[in-house]
Design a protein around this motif. Structure first.
Motif, short mmCIF file in Angstrom:
data_model
loop_
_atom_site.label_atom_id
_atom_site.label_comp_id
_atom_site.label_asym_id
_atom_site.label_seq_id
_atom_site.Cartn_x
_atom_site.Cartn_y
_atom_site.Cartn_z
N ARG A 60 0.84 -1.20 0.00
CA ARG A 60 0.00 0.00 0.00
C ARG A 60 0.88 1.26 0.00
NH1 ARG A 60 -3.10 -1.65 3.76
NH2 ARG A 60 -4.76 -2.41 2.42
N VAL A 61 1.91 1.26 0.83
CA VAL A 61 2.84 2.40 0.90
C VAL A 61 3.66 2.51 -0.38
CG1 VAL A 61 4.91 3.28 2.06
CG2 VAL A 61 3.00 2.39 3.42
N PHE A 62 4.21 1.40 -0.84
CA PHE A 62 5.09 1.43 -2.02
C PHE A 62 4.32 1.82 -3.28
CE2 PHE A 62 8.37 0.25 0.59
CZ PHE A 62 9.53 -0.13 -0.08
N ASN A 63 3.07 1.39 -3.38
CA ASN A 63 2.27 1.76 -4.55
C ASN A 63 1.87 3.23 -4.49
OD1 ASN A 63 2.43 -0.85 -5.51
ND2 ASN A 63 0.46 -1.48 -4.65
N ARG A 64 1.50 3.70 -3.31
CA ARG A 64 1.06 5.10 -3.17
C ARG A 64 2.20 6.07 -3.50
NH1 ARG A 64 -2.37 7.81 1.84
NH2 ARG A 64 -1.84 9.98 1.45
N PHE A 65 3.43 5.70 -3.10
CA PHE A 65 4.55 6.62 -3.28
C PHE A 65 5.53 6.17 -4.37
CE2 PHE A 65 2.98 7.38 1.04
CZ PHE A 65 2.79 8.76 0.98
N ASP A 66 5.13 5.17 -5.17
CA ASP A 66 5.88 4.75 -6.35
C ASP A 66 7.33 4.38 -6.02
OD1 ASP A 66 6.11 4.13 -9.03
OD2 ASP A 66 6.70 6.15 -9.63
N LEU A 67 7.52 3.47 -5.06
CA LEU A 67 8.85 3.09 -4.60
C LEU A 67 9.32 1.73 -5.10
CD1 LEU A 67 8.60 4.24 -0.86
CD2 LEU A 67 9.67 5.46 -2.77
N ASN A 68 8.42 0.95 -5.69
CA ASN A 68 8.78 -0.42 -6.09
C ASN A 68 9.98 -0.46 -7.04
OD1 ASN A 68 6.74 -2.29 -4.84
ND2 ASN A 68 5.34 -0.89 -5.87
#
Length: 220
Positions: A126-134
């Motif tokens: 949820r965090v990585f998708n919201r802030f585009d970190l993947n």
């Protein structure tokens, strides 16, 4: 005894809550809503002891401490629903100051980045998708999927294995005493990040302490 900084840093292992995202406050709100629903008075000291541990570990300890009849796994789901509500409805939720810049800095230098968080994978995603970190991370590990929770070193041992990098070329970034102990016991150099929002953590066993992520540029 403090460890020496690796001569060559090839892998950086990040914690998430309180290190990448300032989510400690909404986690606390979700926990305390759950405590109130159970008519429990949880002391600051007891809550502080949960910091850095997985949610299932926290509720297992809570059930034992208060001799509750509730199933810890059901309490985890209850707390998670409350967390999601705060996460999705708090427009002010943001990444920790300068963490995105240091992530990109490491990535552009070819350093392997691993996420090692006690949060459930659904919350990590949820965090990585919201802030585009993947795009920057080679692997993500959830402590909720492991046998042991921080302060046990299992999560950091696994991170080094997934990175395929010797521990002497890895560093960990943590904001909790439980996480720092896990890194210590994994024998990996650990930076303590002094996040003012983290719940009264001493960081006394960190190998070094930083107050701003841009400080790391002088080491790498």
């Amino acid at each position: 005894m403090k460890r020496k900084l690796p001569k060559e840093i090839k892998c950086v292992i990040f914690d998430m809550d309180g290190v990448i995202i300032d989510s400690e406050e909404i986690h606390k709100k979700a926990y305390y809503e759950t405590f109130v629903s159970l008519s429990l008075e949880v002391s600051d000291a007891l809550y502080k002891s949960f910091t850095g541990s997985s949610t299932i570990n926290a509720f297992q300890r809570l059930v034992a401490h208060f001799n509750l009849d509730e199933n810890p796994e059901e309490l985890v789901l209850d707390k998670r629903k409350r967390y999601i509500n705060f996460f999705e409805n708090d427009p002010n939720l943001h990444l920790v100051r300068n963490v995105e810049e240091i992530i990109k800095y490491f990535y552009e230098k070819g350093i392997i980045l691993i996420l090692a968080s006690s949060s459930a994978m659904v919350n990590i995603n949820r965090v990585f998708n919201r802030f585009d970190l993947n795009q920057y991370f080679s692997a993500k590990i959830s402590g909720a999927d492991l046998k042991e929770s921080k302060p046990h070193p299992e999560i950091f041992n696994k991170a080094a294995i997934l990175a395929n990098i010797p521990k002497e070329n890895c560093i960990v970034i943590e904001d909790s005493d439980n996480g720092i102990k896990a890194a210590n016991d994994a024998n990996i150099f650990v930076f303590g990040y002094a996040n003012k929002l983290s719940e009264k953590q001493t960081l006394e066993n960190a190998d070094a302490v930083i107050a701003d992520f841009l400080e790391l540029k002088k080491f790498v």
